[in-house]
Design an enzyme around this catalytic site. Structure first.
Site, mmCIF file in Angstrom:
data_model
loop_
_atom_site.group_PDB
_atom_site.id
_atom_site.type_symbol
_atom_site.label_atom_id
_atom_site.label_comp_id
_atom_site.label_asym_id
_atom_site.label_seq_id
_atom_site.Cartn_x
_atom_site.Cartn_y
_atom_site.Cartn_z
ATOM 1 N N ASP A 103 -3.077 3.518 9.608
ATOM 2 C CA ASP A 103 -4.406 3.639 9.025
ATOM 3 C C ASP A 103 -5.396 2.811 9.843
ATOM 4 O O ASP A 103 -5.878 3.265 10.873
ATOM 5 C CB ASP A 103 -4.350 3.194 7.559
ATOM 6 C CG ASP A 103 -5.626 3.473 6.782
ATOM 7 O OD1 ASP A 103 -6.616 3.947 7.369
ATOM 8 O OD2 ASP A 103 -5.636 3.202 5.571
ATOM 9 N N PHE A 152 -6.628 7.950 -0.033
ATOM 10 C CA PHE A 152 -5.545 7.058 -0.445
ATOM 11 C C PHE A 152 -4.371 7.909 -0.899
ATOM 12 O O PHE A 152 -4.481 8.674 -1.859
ATOM 13 C CB PHE A 152 -5.994 6.108 -1.548
ATOM 14 C CG PHE A 152 -4.946 5.091 -1.873
ATOM 15 C CD1 PHE A 152 -4.617 4.103 -0.971
ATOM 16 C CD2 PHE A 152 -4.252 5.153 -3.069
ATOM 17 C CE1 PHE A 152 -3.625 3.177 -1.243
ATOM 18 C CE2 PHE A 152 -3.261 4.224 -3.351
ATOM 19 C CZ PHE A 152 -2.945 3.241 -2.443
ATOM 20 N N ASP A 159 2.959 3.622 -1.534
ATOM 21 C CA ASP A 159 2.810 3.159 -2.905
ATOM 22 C C ASP A 159 1.388 2.765 -3.253
ATOM 23 O O ASP A 159 0.534 2.603 -2.390
ATOM 24 C CB ASP A 159 3.700 1.937 -3.138
ATOM 25 C CG ASP A 159 3.139 0.681 -2.478
ATOM 26 O OD1 ASP A 159 2.871 -0.296 -3.205
ATOM 27 O OD2 ASP A 159 2.962 0.670 -1.252
#
Length: 182
Positions: A103, A152, A159
């Site tokens: 990311d 997201f 998670d």
């Protein structure tokens, strides 16, 4: 039950299988004669790494590190933390890092720099997902399963506050789930 918290499925189980098979073929072509260390970055890499291992047709050594920059939230904190360091020497070894997602680039860049500093012969990154829109550092993984938009995501190892890792697909979490807890 967990699916009720998912806004949409980004990568299905079938797509994950196809991605892993394609990546395994490419990785096998490059590493078939190198006996690399396959380094998993815990915890998110576990499903991806386990599936990838089944299809790699060469000798390798497995190792793990626990490194993060999220610390329970939905965005990188900017602080890279090593909770469990690598116990295997990397000097003069080829290292292939398996990562669930790249990311911001902070975590993976820090790990790559550390391994090079420790004398690794080569360091490459195989990531299931690449999110270049989230990049704050100039970093390009060597093997990419799928490029995804800036969202997201959870599932298949990823998670939110240690939840959703066990979903068999990758999906976007409904914003109401994390907005109500932040």
């Amino acid at each position: 039950m967990l699916e009720k918290d998912i806004e949409n499925v980004l990568i299905s189980q079938d797509d994950l299988r196809d991605i892993v098979m394609r990546m395994a073929k490419d990785i096998t072509d490059e590493y078939h004669d190198k006996f690399p260390i396959l380094l998993g970055l815990l915890k998110g890499c576990v499903p991806f790494m386990a599936d990838l291992l089944k299809h790699l047709d060469f000798h390798l050594e497995i190792a793990f590190m626990n490194v993060s920059s999220y610390h329970g939230g939905t965005a990188s904190s900017g602080e890279v933390k090593i909770d469990m360091d690598l116990g295997t020497p990397v000097k003069n070894r080829h290292v292939l890092i398996t990562e669930d997602i790249v990311d911001s680039g902070r975590t993976i860049d820090s790990v790559v720099d550390l391994l090079k500093y420790r004398g690794a012969k080569s360091v490459r990154v195989a990531t299931l997902m690449d999110k270049p829109e989230g990049r704050v550092l100039d970093f390009t993984p060597h093997y990419v399963g799928k490029t995804i938009p800036k969202a997201f995501v959870v599932g298949y190892g990823l998670d939110y506050q240690e939840k959703y890792r066990n979903l068999p697909f990758v999906g976007t979490l409904k914003p109401k789930i994390y907005m109500s807890e932040e």
